[in-house]
Every structure is written in structure tokens, then in C-alpha cells.
Design an enzyme around this catalytic site. Structure first.
Site, PDB file in Angstrom:
ATOM      1  CD  GLU A   1      32.890  16.984  88.077  1.00 25.85           C
ATOM      2  OE1 GLU A   1      32.065  16.893  87.145  1.00 25.85           O
ATOM      3  OE2 GLU A   1      33.923  16.288  88.148  1.00 25.85           O
TER       4      GLU A   1
ATOM      5  CG  ASP B   1      35.568  18.671  86.850  1.00 24.33           C
ATOM      6  OD1 ASP B   1      35.788  19.274  87.917  1.00 24.33           O
ATOM      7  OD2 ASP B   1      35.872  17.474  86.668  1.00 24.33           O
TER       8      ASP B   1
ATOM      9  CD  GLU C   1      36.000  17.282  82.896  1.00 26.81           C
ATOM     10  OE1 GLU C   1      34.759  17.155  82.840  1.00 26.81           O
ATOM     11  OE2 GLU C   1      36.733  16.498  83.522  1.00 26.81           O
TER      12      GLU C   1
ATOM     13  CD  GLU D   1      37.301  13.701  80.537  1.00 31.69           C
ATOM     14  OE1 GLU D   1      36.474  14.617  80.316  1.00 31.69           O
ATOM     15  OE2 GLU D   1      37.487  13.210  81.657  1.00 31.69           O
TER      16      GLU D   1
ATOM     17  CE  LYS E   1      32.747  14.801  84.370  1.00 31.77           C
ATOM     18  NZ  LYS E   1      33.820  15.629  84.987  1.00 31.77           N
TER      19      LYS E   1
ATOM     20  CG  HIS F   1      33.664  10.206  81.153  1.00 33.15           C
ATOM     21  ND1 HIS F   1      34.111  10.613  79.915  1.00 33.15           N
ATOM     22  CD2 HIS F   1      33.636  11.350  81.899  1.00 33.15           C
ATOM     23  CE1 HIS F   1      34.350  11.907  79.916  1.00 33.15           C
ATOM     24  NE2 HIS F   1      34.062  12.370  81.105  1.00 33.15           N
TER      25      HIS F   1
ATOM     26  CB  SER G   1      41.992  15.281  87.894  1.00 32.07           C
ATOM     27  OG  SER G   1      40.668  14.996  87.537  1.00 32.07           O
TER      28      SER G   1
ATOM     29  CG  ASP H   1      34.934  14.032  90.604  1.00 30.60           C
ATOM     30  OD1 ASP H   1      34.943  12.892  91.088  1.00 30.60           O
ATOM     31  OD2 ASP H   1      35.654  14.349  89.632  1.00 30.60           O
TER      32      ASP H   1
ATOM     33  CE  LYS I   1      34.778  11.072  87.911  1.00 28.57           C
ATOM     34  NZ  LYS I   1      35.932  11.917  88.321  1.00 28.57           N
TER      35      LYS I   1
ATOM     36  CG  HIS J   1      41.549  15.580  81.839  1.00 24.38           C
ATOM     37  ND1 HIS J   1      40.196  15.678  81.966  1.00 24.38           N
ATOM     38  CD2 HIS J   1      41.960  14.765  82.842  1.00 24.38           C
ATOM     39  CE1 HIS J   1      39.797  14.952  83.001  1.00 24.38           C
ATOM     40  NE2 HIS J   1      40.842  14.407  83.553  1.00 24.38           N
TER      41      HIS J   1
HETATM   42  O1  LIG Z   1      37.576  14.924  87.108  1.00 27.77           O
HETATM   43  C1  LIG Z   1      36.736  14.247  86.497  1.00 27.77           C
HETATM   44  O2  LIG Z   1      35.560  14.455  86.673  1.00 27.77           O
HETATM   45  C2  LIG Z   1      37.168  13.105  85.610  1.00 27.77           C
HETATM   46  C3  LIG Z   1      36.284  12.817  84.453  1.00 27.77           C
HETATM   47  O3  LIG Z   1      35.983  13.922  83.663  1.00 27.77           O
HETATM   48  O4  LIG Z   1      38.493  13.147  85.295  1.00 27.77           O
HETATM   49  P1  LIG Z   1      39.451  11.996  85.899  1.00 27.77           P
HETATM   50  O5  LIG Z   1      38.889  10.708  85.433  1.00 27.77           O
HETATM   51  O6  LIG Z   1      40.800  12.319  85.361  1.00 27.77           O
HETATM   52  O7  LIG Z   1      39.365  12.128  87.398  1.00 27.77           O
HETATM   53 MG   LIG Z   2      35.853  15.969  88.243  1.00 30.68          MG
END
Ligand SMILES: O=C(O)[C@@H](CO)OP(=O)(O)O
Ligand SMILES: [Mg+2]
Length: 398
Positions: free
Chosen positions: A273, A232, A155, A196, A376, A353, A42, A300, A325, A146
Site C-alpha cells: 500500500e 503499508d 505497517e 493499531e 485491513k 479501518h 497518516s 490509499d 475507507k 502510528h
Molecule cells: O494509512 C492507513 O492505511 C491507515 C490505517 O492503517 O492509517 P491512518 O488511519 O492513520 O491513515
Molecule cells: Mg495507508
């Protein structure tokens, strides 16, 4: 300081079975660091650009490696990262690939630490880093991008805010993950795991809230400290440009704010999030104003670890925390800049992560080095426990 003498690059497997970039950095004095790029599903629209690993490696071998080998000192992270930017020549790493950049950046940091004989968190955080440890946010139920045919919210996270130690918190999250499995079995709901390691049952978000709350309560009773819930929403994935599209309903942006504000108070959410689309700074600001001071509203996809986007958030009052990230922005220096800007403006920086991961543990060190309030990084599964167990080791040795 000693020179970097060699940068090796290769493709390795990530947790989804896709190829990703691994980098190895060696120094004149025998220092060594190895790191691998994670990968999102995502992904935010404004993230630095990940290129196919083969292409990224070829680009870096041609343009970046010759500028580093024999020219840049290990331990001088800013110069390593500036050199990567110089070799790339774009502002989104589309030249060489953010995946190869982040792998080299992290491997160089590890070689720098190795050369100093210091753990990575100490090399990154310095002698006067804080003495706090992050609370792990454990993904226990999820869906979205996911997992197919599961929850709309990406999440459902356990947040053991009252845990006396990282070790207690890590085990508490695993216990919540286990308690969710028991509750699903009791209700005869089959569930596979998502990317995950979270359970991905075919239930509504409402049912997921009931199950996760019950699991958290039962583990709280067992361990005797407070565990809260986080989310999230990954709302950009639900937004069609006008409305948020859920399996059983749609919500306008105003209704989405109302809905999330209610969830925050009904479930005493510690962490939310991406509750809104990645372009909706105003909506983020409104929601942030509505939730209690005890709730982190985290950007994010909104901020993508980018100081320019964070600056816009700070100006508009959007969110009160940023997800960090390193692969969203391409280097550790850029990630540190985002953390610093957040700090200066009273935003918490939460290290994270990606859904596609490797055994790399850099983010565990980054979270400790920067005194992050949360990290996270999942609850179970080898590529997740790699980071969680590293936190346990760091705590034991710090
Ligand atoms: O959205 C998120 O925060 C991440 C990690 O949990 O997912 P992705 O790495 O798929 O963006
Ligand atoms: Mg996110």
C-alpha cells in the site's frame, strides 16, 4: 420502508483517547442503528475534511438533521447520503464535516438493516452478493505516524492467503503477532504497541522484515497454510517533496521504485500500500508494471476512496487496487461508487479501518457485502477485534 424519525449525535471516545462522532438513527417502525466515525493519523491530503467533533455535530444539527428527520426513508441509502451532501454544500464535506457525515450514513444503513430484520452485510450487499470472505491483513509491526521511534515503513502486515476460513485467518494473524513478541523477547528488544496494536520496536526496517518473515514462517508451519507478507509504506509521510527520507538513508523517487520492487520479490509481498507519494501516479504505474500479478499495489492516500482520483489512476495504470475507507469520502454511497468503479476496471477494492477507531463494526459488513478480497483491520486490540470477531460471527451465520 419507514421514515427516519430521529437522528441523535454525540461525542464518544476513540481508541487514541480523542473525541469522535457517534450517530444514532431511529425509524418510525422502531428500527435502530448506531455508528461512529473513525479517524486517521497518516491522512491523505485529498481526504474529505474531518472537523472537530463538537463543531461537526453542531453543523449537522443545524443543517443536516432537519432535512433527514421525518423526510428520508431508512433503507434508502442513496437518498440519505444525497441529503448529507445537500446539507453540506461542498465537494469535500468541509461544510458539516466528513466525520459526522460518515457516522450518520453508517447509522442509517444499520437502521435500514434493522428495519428489514437483515444483517447489515445482506442489506448492503443484497441477496445476490458473492459468497466470498475477505482475507484479513493483520498489522503486526509498525511505526511511521502510528508510533514514535519505530520503523519507517508504517505497517508490516500478515496476509494469511491460504487460510481455509476467516476464523482461521484471524487466529493466524494473532499468532503471528504473538510470534513477533517472542522473537523480540529472544533478541532483548523492548517494544510497546502502536496506535493499531502492532508492535512498535525501535528497529530498522531491515530488522523488522527479518523478524516478521521469521514469525510468519513459524506460524505457517503450525497452521499448515500459506501466510504472505504485506506492507503499508505510507510513503507520503516519508516524502519531503524531492526524496523519501528514511532514518538511515534517503531515496530518490526512482530509487524508491527500485527498492520497493526488490522488497516485493525478496519477500514475495502479497500487498503493497502507498509505496510512493500521493501525487506520483506515474511512479505508481511504473511500480505496478514491475511487480508480479500476485502482488496488489494499493492506493490509499493516492486514491482516498475518491472516484475522480481513481479514474486518473485507471487512465495512467497506477496501482491495481484501491483502499476503501468510508470516512475518507464521507458516505457509504460514495464508498460503494469507488468500489464499483474499481471492479469495472479490474482493480481490487480492499476495505480498511483507520488508526483511530471505535468498536464500530460497519467495515466488516462492508467487506463481506462487496466481496472484498482483503480487509485491513489490525490483528489485536479491542477496537480491532470488534471487527475481526464480527467477521467470525458473520462467517458462522452466513
Ligand atoms: O494509512 C492507513 O492505511 C491507515 C490505517 O492503517 O492509517 P491512518 O488511519 O492513520 O491513515
Ligand atoms: Mg495507508
Amino acid at each position: 420502508m419507514t421514515l427516519i424519525t430521529e437522528v441523535r449525535l454525540r461525542e464518544i471516545l476513540d481508541s487514541r483517547g480523542n473525541p469522535t462522532v457517534e450517530a444514532e438513527v431511529r425509524t418510525e417502525s422502531g428500527g435502530f442503528g448506531r455508528a461512529a466515525a473513525p479517524s486517521g493519523a497518516s491522512t491523505g491530503e485529498y481526504e474529505a475534511v474531518e472537523l472537530p467533533p463538537e463543531e461537526a455535530i453542531a453543523n449537522a444539527r443545524e443543517r443536516a438533521v432537519p432535512r433527514i428527520e421525518g423526510q428520508v426513508y431508512a433503507g434508502d441509502q442513496r437518498t440519505v447520503d444525497r441529503t448529507l451532501h445537500g446539507a453540506d454544500g461542498t465537494d469535500d464535506f468541509s461544510g458539516i464535516g466528513a466525520n459526522v457525515a460518515v457516522a450518520v450514513s453508517m447509522a442509517a444503513a444499520k437502521a435500514g438493516a434493522d428495519m428489514l430484520g437483515a444483517p447489515l452485510y445482506q442489506h448492503l450487499g443484497g441477496a445476490f452478493r458473492g459468497d466470498g470472505f475477505p482475507t484479513p491483513l493483520g498489522n503486526v509491526v509498525g511505526g511511521g505516524e502510528h508510533a514514535a521511534d519505530a520503523t519507517d515503513i508504517q505497517e508490516f502486515l500478515a496476509a494469511p492467503v491460504g487460510a481455509p476460513s476467516v476464523t482461521d485467518a484471524v487466529f493466524a494473524n494473532a499468532a503471528v503477532h504473538g510470534a513477533v513478541a517472542d522473537l523480540l523477547a529472544e533478541r532483548d528488544i523492548p517494544a510497546a504497541k502502536g496506535d493499531e496494536g502492532a508492535w512498535a520496536p525501535s528497529v530498522t526496517d531491515e530488522e523488522a522484515f527479518a523478524i516478521v518473515s521469521a514469525a510468519i514462517e513459524s506460524v505457517e508451519d503450525e497452521v499448515g497454510f500459506e501466510i504472505r507478507m504485506g506492507l503499508d509504506v505510507a510513503a507520503s509521510e516519508l516524502f519531503d517533496g524531492e526524496q523519501y527520507v528514511y532514518a538511515d538513508t534517503t531515496r530518490t523517487p526512482d530509487e524508491q521504485i527500485e527498492y520497493v520492487a526488490e522488497l516485493a520479490s525478496d519477500y514475495d509481498l502479497a500487498y503493497i500500500e502507498d509505496p510512493l507519494d500521493e501525487d506520483d501516479y506515474e511512479g505508481f504505474a511504473e511500480l505496478t508494471g514491475r511487480v508480479s500479478d500476485e502482488t496488489l499495489v494499493c492506493g490509499d492516500d493516492l486514491f482516498v476512496t475518491n472516484t475522480e482520483r481513481l479514474a486518473t489512476g485507471i487512465e495512467t495504470g497506477a496501482a491495481n487496487s484501491i483502499l476503501i475507507k468510508p470516512n475518507q469520502i464521507g458516505t457509504l454511497s460514495d464508498a460503494f461508487d469507488a468500489i464499483e468503479l474499481a471492479r469495472e476496471n479490474g482493480y481490487d477494492a480492499v476495505v480498511s479501518h483507520r488508526s483511530g477507531e471505535t468498536e464500530d463494526t460497519t467495515i466488516a459488513h462492508l467487506a463481506v457485502a462487496t466481496d472484498a478480497p482483503f480487509i485491513k483491520t489490525g490483528a489485536v486490540g479491542g477496537e480491532r477485534t470488534a471487527k475481526l470477531n464480527e467477521l467470525i460471527r458473520i462467517e458462522a451465520n452466513a
